[in-house]
Design an enzyme around this catalytic site. Sequence first.
Site, short mmCIF file in Angstrom:
data_model
loop_
_atom_site.label_atom_id
_atom_site.label_comp_id
_atom_site.label_asym_id
_atom_site.label_seq_id
_atom_site.Cartn_x
_atom_site.Cartn_y
_atom_site.Cartn_z
CG ASN A 254 -0.37 0.03 2.50
OD1 ASN A 254 0.76 -0.45 2.68
ND2 ASN A 254 -1.05 0.59 3.48
CB SER B 218 -2.14 -8.82 7.42
OG SER B 218 -1.36 -9.98 7.24
N GLY C 1 1.73 -11.13 10.89
CA GLY C 1 2.52 -10.66 12.03
C GLY C 1 2.52 -11.68 13.16
CD GLU D 281 5.17 -0.24 13.35
OE1 GLU D 281 3.96 0.03 13.50
OE2 GLU D 281 6.01 -0.11 14.26
CB CYS E 161 -1.49 0.98 8.33
SG CYS E 161 -0.19 2.20 8.13
P1 NAP Z 1 0.33 -9.06 4.16
O1 NAP Z 1 -0.54 -9.93 3.37
O2 NAP Z 1 0.58 -9.41 5.59
O3 NAP Z 1 1.72 -9.00 3.35
C1 NAP Z 1 2.77 -8.14 3.73
C2 NAP Z 1 4.08 -8.70 3.19
O4 NAP Z 1 4.38 -9.93 3.84
C3 NAP Z 1 4.06 -9.04 1.69
O5 NAP Z 1 5.33 -8.80 1.15
C4 NAP Z 1 3.74 -10.53 1.69
O6 NAP Z 1 4.14 -11.18 0.50
C5 NAP Z 1 4.57 -10.97 2.89
N1 NAP Z 1 4.15 -12.20 3.55
C6 NAP Z 1 2.89 -12.70 3.65
N2 NAP Z 1 2.91 -13.86 4.36
C7 NAP Z 1 4.19 -14.07 4.73
C8 NAP Z 1 4.86 -15.09 5.49
N3 NAP Z 1 4.18 -16.11 6.03
N4 NAP Z 1 6.18 -15.00 5.69
C9 NAP Z 1 6.88 -13.95 5.19
N5 NAP Z 1 6.32 -12.98 4.43
C10 NAP Z 1 4.99 -13.02 4.22
O7 NAP Z 1 -0.20 -7.54 4.18
P2 NAP Z 1 -0.67 -6.65 2.94
O8 NAP Z 1 -2.00 -7.12 2.49
O9 NAP Z 1 0.43 -6.53 1.95
O10 NAP Z 1 -0.80 -5.21 3.66
C11 NAP Z 1 -1.97 -4.75 4.26
C12 NAP Z 1 -1.82 -4.75 5.77
O11 NAP Z 1 -0.65 -4.04 6.14
C13 NAP Z 1 -2.96 -4.02 6.48
O12 NAP Z 1 -3.34 -4.74 7.61
C14 NAP Z 1 -2.33 -2.69 6.87
O13 NAP Z 1 -2.94 -2.04 7.97
C15 NAP Z 1 -0.94 -3.10 7.18
N6 NAP Z 1 -0.03 -1.97 7.11
C16 NAP Z 1 0.52 -1.50 8.27
C17 NAP Z 1 1.36 -0.39 8.25
C18 NAP Z 1 1.99 0.13 9.52
O14 NAP Z 1 3.00 0.82 9.43
N7 NAP Z 1 1.44 -0.17 10.69
C19 NAP Z 1 1.64 0.24 7.04
C20 NAP Z 1 1.06 -0.28 5.87
C21 NAP Z 1 0.24 -1.38 5.92
P3 NAP Z 1 3.15 -11.31 -0.77
O15 NAP Z 1 2.86 -9.94 -1.23
O16 NAP Z 1 3.98 -12.09 -1.74
O17 NAP Z 1 1.92 -12.03 -0.30
#
Ligand code: NAP
Length: 492
Positions: A158, A235, A239, A256, A290
Amino acid sequence: MTTPATKMETYGNYINGEWRPAASGGTFENRSPANTDDLVGHFAASAAEDVAAAVTAAAEAADGWRRTSPIARANILFKAAEILASRTEQIGRELTREEGKTLKEGLGETGRAVQILRYYAGEAQQPAGENYPSASPYTLLYTAREPLGVVALITPWNFPIAIPTWKVAPALAFGNTVVFKPASYTPLCAVRLTEALADAGLPPGVLNLVTGSAGSVGDPLVQDDRVVGISFTGSNQVGAELRMLAAKRGAKLQLELGGKNPAIVLADADMEHALTHVVNGAMMSTGQKCTATSRAIVDRSVADRFTEMLSARISGLTVGDPLLAETQIGPLISEEAAERVAGEVGAAKDSGVTLVTGGSRLRENGTGKGHFVAPALFSGVTSDSRLGQEELFGPVLGVIAVDGMDEALAVANNVRFGLSASLFTRDLGKALAFAREIQAGIVHVNSETAGAEPQVPFGGMKGSSSYSREQGKAARDFFTQIKTVYLDPPPS
Ligand code: NAP
């Protein structure tokens, strides 16, 4: 200039100073969420052996980079900032094509990445240790900050250039070597950031980029014992998995995660000002921040009026091709995300919550080949409902009516998240009480929940983070470890 392309529109990994295809030769497609006919590129579909090669390169480069003077590291970051700045127009457009936020936001985010690189070039040159008094008058007692070694940086889609930059820049500034796994929806921005650093003269192996899926790249990366630190943004579900894994093998971990961010509007607020900031906080980047506002907690005496104002503003937003200047809201990241958000809206409506406007899939006026949903507003939301509790990660805002400041605060804090929060009021006493009592890592008074500047700590309380912070000087706490040195003269 290094080129990452191995053939037309095919981008490789960057390992040990070389752009190369995945060992398997496999690739995956990246298409624009605004128009699936728009092919952004093909990217390396990497697997465990690519990850192992990247970690080996990072491990072999670690001593050399650790011993490189912080001033020399800073010079490379400064140069990368200038290179990125010179490419802002191109990268901003590419960001918009692959992520779907508006061009203004895409250019703005690229500019922010430039600013972050400059900031950490400066930060690398700041004092990093402390002198202490000792029990012995002859002892020089001090602390030094040392890098962790090899770190894995895993980023979401994002903020596809800002978040990678706010992890990569401090990791490198403080002397770590990096294996960077970007989100699979936005690999091109990751390639562009890596190119800028490579072109700025980063030595081979110091930064390694590996693209590919969570299972094929993410899993082997976080399980590699040579990776001593993992910084993850994404996510809560992922996490939680990483928490277990890092605890088991003793890796340093920074998370995060998600948010369910409130904007409280009190009866004395400037309504027009609050309106602009609540709508921007909720809807910009299609609500996929987020720090997006997803709950408008409004004093009951003004709730109906404010809901009408919100409805008029939200239903008037121009949704469409994010590359067009008039567009205010682009698509969601994927068809799955658009269907999920539209489904959540339908379910909330079916459960009896009042849908004031929006929420349906859009397929007209050039949106037919993208993942569009009309920005949605609900009224009469209750704090314990799904709309009041869960991060939907889309353009959906719920109004919760409350009686006064105390109830507003109780509702605002009644979630498992604690990332950001806003209050709109003219009352200084209430502003101070809010800053004191709100359970959020980032607090705004009279501005939207989503603003964050790179020179100050960023991160959430409760379920929104691992209690660590990114950006500003706080980044040093994660990317360094402390060495305490007792230096005594030899006996004379
Ligand atoms: P996500 O599905 O958790 O993916 C984030 C990253 O982790 C991607 O590069 C993903 O790879 C990778 N990943 C997924 N499963 C993994 C695993 N088991 N082991 C290692 N890496 C793994 O999250 P998203 O859909 O990209 O992002 C949306 C979420 O991020 C929302 O909940 C949002 O609130 C949060 N967010 C938080 C912040 C903050 O600073 N607090 C900032 C921005 C976003 P792939 O893409 O290849 O699946």
